[in-house]
Write a protein that holds these residues in place. Structure first.
Motif, short mmCIF file in Angstrom:
data_model
loop_
_atom_site.label_atom_id
_atom_site.label_comp_id
_atom_site.label_asym_id
_atom_site.label_seq_id
_atom_site.Cartn_x
_atom_site.Cartn_y
_atom_site.Cartn_z
N UNK A 23 0.85 -1.19 0.00
CA UNK A 23 0.00 0.00 0.00
C UNK A 23 0.88 1.24 0.00
N UNK A 24 0.37 2.34 -0.54
CA UNK A 24 1.21 3.53 -0.66
C UNK A 24 1.38 4.30 0.65
N UNK A 25 2.52 4.95 0.75
CA UNK A 25 2.82 5.94 1.77
C UNK A 25 2.39 5.60 3.17
N UNK A 26 1.64 6.51 3.77
CA UNK A 26 1.22 6.39 5.16
C UNK A 26 -0.16 5.80 5.31
N UNK A 27 -0.55 4.99 4.34
CA UNK A 27 -1.90 4.40 4.37
C UNK A 27 -2.20 3.74 5.70
N UNK A 28 -1.26 2.92 6.18
CA UNK A 28 -1.53 2.14 7.38
C UNK A 28 -1.60 2.99 8.64
N UNK A 29 -1.10 4.20 8.58
CA UNK A 29 -1.18 5.10 9.74
C UNK A 29 -2.55 5.77 9.84
N UNK A 30 -3.26 5.81 8.72
CA UNK A 30 -4.48 6.61 8.71
C UNK A 30 -5.75 5.85 8.31
N UNK A 31 -5.58 4.66 7.71
CA UNK A 31 -6.74 3.97 7.15
C UNK A 31 -6.78 2.51 7.58
N UNK A 32 -7.99 2.00 7.64
CA UNK A 32 -8.17 0.57 7.79
C UNK A 32 -7.94 -0.10 6.45
#
Length: 120
Positions: A23-32
């Motif tokens: 997944x791109x960039x900071x996806x895991x910091x902000x999204x499920x």
């Protein structure tokens, strides 16, 4: 930006596979992020989801056999699939959204998917 799913393949009943989703960039910091699967001609099925605070949820069809996890440093989401059954045969996708509930109604980043085939 599309996610990139990988790790699918052919396996016999009872076998295991581990799928990966980049997944791109900071996806895991902000999204499920969730894993879905689809058999040709049938509706897409949501099977696992993980939130930003690592809360997980599973469809009854995979509970106890599949495990979703993340590696924030690598920007990857995994789906460990154990005790596979022929009915698990499908194309597997991952997608992201604000919450697991939002994923049931939308989601973004759908990639090409990865084929999983389980033979009896």
């Amino acid at each position: 930006e599309r996610h990139v799913e990988s790790g699918g393949g052919w396996v016999q009943t009872g076998g295991s596979l581990r799928l990966s989703c980049a997944v791109p960039g900071a996806t895991l910091e902000h999204y499920a992020v969730g894993w879905f699967r689809q058999v040709s001609g049938k509706e897409r099925e949501g099977i696992a989801c993980i939130t930003t605070n690592d809360r997980t949820s599973y469809a009854d069809s995979v509970k106890g056999r599949f495990t979703i996890s993340t590696d924030n440093g690598k920007g990857e989401v995994y789906l460990q699939m154990n005790n596979l059954k022929p009915e698990d045969t499908a194309v597997y996708y991952c997608a992201a959204d604000l919450s697991c509930l939002d994923l049931t109604r939308g989601g973004w980043g759908w990639g090409q998917g990865t084929q999983v085939t389980v033979s009896s």
